[in-house]
Write a protein that holds these residues in place. Sequence first.
Motif, PDB file in Angstrom:
ATOM      1  N   ALA A   7      13.981  17.536 -68.585  1.00  0.00           N
ATOM      2  CA  ALA A   7      14.396  17.721 -69.983  1.00  0.00           C
ATOM      3  C   ALA A   7      15.822  17.209 -70.117  1.00  0.00           C
ATOM      4  O   ALA A   7      16.665  17.480 -69.252  1.00  0.00           O
ATOM      5  CB  ALA A   7      14.316  19.190 -70.377  1.00  0.00           C
ATOM      6  N   LEU A   8      16.082  16.461 -71.194  1.00  0.00           N
ATOM      7  CA  LEU A   8      17.393  15.868 -71.408  1.00  0.00           C
ATOM      8  C   LEU A   8      17.965  16.333 -72.739  1.00  0.00           C
ATOM      9  O   LEU A   8      17.249  16.442 -73.739  1.00  0.00           O
ATOM     10  CB  LEU A   8      17.294  14.340 -71.416  1.00  0.00           C
ATOM     11  N   TRP A   9      19.266  16.584 -72.729  1.00  0.00           N
ATOM     12  CA  TRP A   9      19.972  16.983 -73.942  1.00  0.00           C
ATOM     13  C   TRP A   9      20.987  15.913 -74.329  1.00  0.00           C
ATOM     14  O   TRP A   9      21.693  15.381 -73.470  1.00  0.00           O
ATOM     15  CB  TRP A   9      20.692  18.310 -73.733  1.00  0.00           C
ATOM     16  N   ALA A  10      21.054  15.608 -75.624  1.00  0.00           N
ATOM     17  CA  ALA A  10      21.988  14.606 -76.135  1.00  0.00           C
ATOM     18  C   ALA A  10      23.410  15.161 -76.188  1.00  0.00           C
ATOM     19  O   ALA A  10      23.604  16.384 -76.317  1.00  0.00           O
ATOM     20  CB  ALA A  10      21.562  14.155 -77.536  1.00  0.00           C
ATOM     21  N   PRO A  11      24.418  14.297 -76.107  1.00  0.00           N
ATOM     22  CA  PRO A  11      25.800  14.749 -76.302  1.00  0.00           C
ATOM     23  C   PRO A  11      25.980  15.348 -77.690  1.00  0.00           C
ATOM     24  O   PRO A  11      25.296  14.955 -78.650  1.00  0.00           O
ATOM     25  CB  PRO A  11      26.613  13.455 -76.141  1.00  0.00           C
ATOM     26  N   ALA A  12      26.882  16.291 -77.808  1.00  0.00           N
ATOM     27  CA  ALA A  12      27.155  16.919 -79.103  1.00  0.00           C
ATOM     28  C   ALA A  12      27.541  15.864 -80.120  1.00  0.00           C
ATOM     29  O   ALA A  12      28.355  14.974 -79.850  1.00  0.00           O
ATOM     30  CB  ALA A  12      28.283  17.940 -78.954  1.00  0.00           C
ATOM     31  N   GLY A  13      26.929  15.953 -81.289  1.00  0.00           N
ATOM     32  CA  GLY A  13      27.241  15.028 -82.366  1.00  0.00           C
ATOM     33  C   GLY A  13      26.451  13.743 -82.364  1.00  0.00           C
ATOM     34  O   GLY A  13      26.520  12.976 -83.336  1.00  0.00           O
ATOM     35  N   GLU A  14      25.685  13.481 -81.318  1.00  0.00           N
ATOM     36  CA  GLU A  14      24.879  12.264 -81.270  1.00  0.00           C
ATOM     37  C   GLU A  14      23.481  12.565 -81.797  1.00  0.00           C
ATOM     38  O   GLU A  14      22.842  13.544 -81.385  1.00  0.00           O
ATOM     39  CB  GLU A  14      24.787  11.713 -79.850  1.00  0.00           C
ATOM     40  N   SER A  15      22.980  11.743 -82.706  1.00  0.00           N
ATOM     41  CA  SER A  15      21.660  11.972 -83.273  1.00  0.00           C
ATOM     42  C   SER A  15      20.584  11.739 -82.223  1.00  0.00           C
ATOM     43  O   SER A  15      20.786  11.008 -81.242  1.00  0.00           O
ATOM     44  CB  SER A  15      21.416  11.041 -84.460  1.00  0.00           C
ATOM     45  N   ARG A  16      19.435  12.375 -82.434  1.00  0.00           N
ATOM     46  CA  ARG A  16      18.328  12.169 -81.503  1.00  0.00           C
ATOM     47  C   ARG A  16      17.864  10.716 -81.500  1.00  0.00           C
ATOM     48  O   ARG A  16      17.463  10.181 -80.463  1.00  0.00           O
ATOM     49  CB  ARG A  16      17.165  13.099 -81.867  1.00  0.00           C
ATOM     50  N   GLU A  17      17.917  10.056 -82.665  1.00  0.00           N
ATOM     51  CA  GLU A  17      17.505   8.659 -82.746  1.00  0.00           C
ATOM     52  C   GLU A  17      18.413   7.783 -81.902  1.00  0.00           C
ATOM     53  O   GLU A  17      17.950   6.916 -81.145  1.00  0.00           O
ATOM     54  CB  GLU A  17      17.503   8.187 -84.198  1.00  0.00           C
ATOM     55  N   ALA A  18      19.732   7.996 -82.009  1.00  0.00           N
ATOM     56  CA  ALA A  18      20.680   7.207 -81.229  1.00  0.00           C
ATOM     57  C   ALA A  18      20.550   7.518 -79.737  1.00  0.00           C
ATOM     58  O   ALA A  18      20.604   6.617 -78.885  1.00  0.00           O
ATOM     59  CB  ALA A  18      22.105   7.477 -81.704  1.00  0.00           C
ATOM     60  N   PHE A  19      20.368   8.793 -79.422  1.00  0.00           N
ATOM     61  CA  PHE A  19      20.197   9.199 -78.027  1.00  0.00           C
ATOM     62  C   PHE A  19      18.959   8.544 -77.433  1.00  0.00           C
ATOM     63  O   PHE A  19      18.996   7.972 -76.333  1.00  0.00           O
ATOM     64  CB  PHE A  19      20.100  10.714 -77.953  1.00  0.00           C
ATOM     65  N   GLY A  20      17.848   8.609 -78.165  1.00  0.00           N
ATOM     66  CA  GLY A  20      16.616   8.015 -77.675  1.00  0.00           C
ATOM     67  C   GLY A  20      16.716   6.514 -77.504  1.00  0.00           C
ATOM     68  O   GLY A  20      16.203   5.953 -76.526  1.00  0.00           O
ATOM     69  N   ALA A  21      17.381   5.838 -78.438  1.00  0.00           N
ATOM     70  CA  ALA A  21      17.552   4.387 -78.337  1.00  0.00           C
ATOM     71  C   ALA A  21      18.353   4.029 -77.091  1.00  0.00           C
ATOM     72  O   ALA A  21      18.046   3.048 -76.391  1.00  0.00           O
ATOM     73  CB  ALA A  21      18.242   3.854 -79.585  1.00  0.00           C
ATOM     74  N   GLY A  22      19.371   4.823 -76.792  1.00  0.00           N
ATOM     75  CA  GLY A  22      20.157   4.580 -75.593  1.00  0.00           C
ATOM     76  C   GLY A  22      19.355   4.778 -74.330  1.00  0.00           C
ATOM     77  O   GLY A  22      19.486   4.011 -73.358  1.00  0.00           O
ATOM     78  N   LEU A  23      18.503   5.822 -74.322  1.00  0.00           N
ATOM     79  CA  LEU A  23      17.652   6.050 -73.159  1.00  0.00           C
ATOM     80  C   LEU A  23      16.687   4.886 -72.952  1.00  0.00           C
ATOM     81  O   LEU A  23      16.514   4.403 -71.818  1.00  0.00           O
ATOM     82  CB  LEU A  23      16.860   7.344 -73.338  1.00  0.00           C
ATOM     83  N   LEU A  24      16.064   4.442 -74.018  1.00  0.00           N
ATOM     84  CA  LEU A  24      15.125   3.328 -73.903  1.00  0.00           C
ATOM     85  C   LEU A  24      15.785   2.078 -73.353  1.00  0.00           C
ATOM     86  O   LEU A  24      15.182   1.319 -72.581  1.00  0.00           O
ATOM     87  CB  LEU A  24      14.509   3.011 -75.268  1.00  0.00           C
ATOM     88  N   ALA A  25      17.037   1.859 -73.749  1.00  0.00           N
ATOM     89  CA  ALA A  25      17.726   0.623 -73.388  1.00  0.00           C
ATOM     90  C   ALA A  25      18.042   0.527 -71.906  1.00  0.00           C
ATOM     91  O   ALA A  25      18.028  -0.574 -71.338  1.00  0.00           O
ATOM     92  CB  ALA A  25      19.012   0.494 -74.205  1.00  0.00           C
ATOM     93  N   SER A  26      18.311   1.678 -71.257  1.00  0.00           N
ATOM     94  CA  SER A  26      18.802   1.551 -69.878  1.00  0.00           C
ATOM     95  C   SER A  26      18.275   2.577 -68.879  1.00  0.00           C
ATOM     96  O   SER A  26      18.333   2.336 -67.670  1.00  0.00           O
ATOM     97  CB  SER A  26      20.336   1.607 -69.873  1.00  0.00           C
ATOM     98  N   LEU A  27      17.775   3.730 -69.342  1.00  0.00           N
ATOM     99  CA  LEU A  27      17.368   4.760 -68.386  1.00  0.00           C
ATOM    100  C   LEU A  27      16.220   4.326 -67.479  1.00  0.00           C
ATOM    101  O   LEU A  27      16.284   4.546 -66.258  1.00  0.00           O
ATOM    102  CB  LEU A  27      17.015   6.054 -69.117  1.00  0.00           C
ATOM    103  N   PRO A  28      15.132   3.728 -67.988  1.00  0.00           N
ATOM    104  CA  PRO A  28      14.021   3.380 -67.091  1.00  0.00           C
ATOM    105  C   PRO A  28      14.446   2.454 -65.953  1.00  0.00           C
ATOM    106  O   PRO A  28      14.100   2.710 -64.787  1.00  0.00           O
ATOM    107  CB  PRO A  28      13.016   2.705 -68.030  1.00  0.00           C
ATOM    108  N   ASP A  29      15.178   1.404 -66.257  1.00  0.00           N
ATOM    109  CA  ASP A  29      15.611   0.486 -65.200  1.00  0.00           C
ATOM    110  C   ASP A  29      16.520   1.191 -64.203  1.00  0.00           C
ATOM    111  O   ASP A  29      16.409   0.982 -62.984  1.00  0.00           O
ATOM    112  CB  ASP A  29      16.336  -0.713 -65.810  1.00  0.00           C
ATOM    113  N   ALA A  30      17.430   2.034 -64.714  1.00  0.00           N
ATOM    114  CA  ALA A  30      18.365   2.725 -63.828  1.00  0.00           C
ATOM    115  C   ALA A  30      17.631   3.700 -62.908  1.00  0.00           C
ATOM    116  O   ALA A  30      17.922   3.786 -61.706  1.00  0.00           O
ATOM    117  CB  ALA A  30      19.422   3.449 -64.651  1.00  0.00           C
ATOM    118  N   LEU A  31      16.668   4.455 -63.451  1.00  0.00           N
ATOM    119  CA  LEU A  31      15.912   5.380 -62.626  1.00  0.00           C
ATOM    120  C   LEU A  31      15.044   4.641 -61.615  1.00  0.00           C
ATOM    121  O   LEU A  31      14.897   5.075 -60.461  1.00  0.00           O
ATOM    122  CB  LEU A  31      15.036   6.283 -63.501  1.00  0.00           C
TER     123      LEU A  31
END
Length: 237
Positions: A7-31
Amino acid sequence: MEKVIGALWAPAGESREAFGAGLLASLPDALHRAGARGLRLNLRDAAIAAGDGLVQQWQAPQQDAVVQFWLPSANARFRGAIDAVLAAHSARFALWLACESTIIANAAHPVQPGARTWGWSQSSFIAFRPDLTREAAIAHWHSHHTRVAIETQSNFEYVQNLFVRPLTEGAPDYAAFVEECFPLEALTQPEVFFDAVGDPARFDANLAAMMDSCHGFLDFTKADIIPTSQFDFTHLD
């Protein structure tokens, strides 16, 4: 191989849409570079916003995304690179070791590499009734509720993940994580969700059967149930 649910939590003040877009952009490759395999992301994005009425909440704030993957060993000694990636991509994360059981495999709407899966995914972190032993709760879940969930819903994928143990300190005390995929219309149309379009009697029967079965083993005070968009990254393997 061992399966890990996160389970992942976004930084305070960051929208879920922006958080999710950031995860899509780089998390899979990094993991993947850190050793994870069989990657899947479940995000709370604009595509499922209409399903806000289906949310059930225990955690405050509630988790903003889910990540699922496999490791040769989930032992903390060998998980350092994974944890570092997750820490760099979230304000907070929690991990559990899971035993996966695929009840309904998604054959109707096959995943496309890195793309949003058709429909939507109900991502459910659940706990068992405190007045039941773990063994009794699992017996009801597996021997009774599984059949009910298949027979009363329009789910085209259904995966049960029984938690073996938490992997991170302070992880919420859930018993399992369940992922079920439905047509997009099921976000706002209960008769679609319960596979009873145009049949009020079937809808009433299916709803009643589901609620009765859920009350037989779930602790509704400790549940976080969130509509999500599913993104599969097994092609990275």
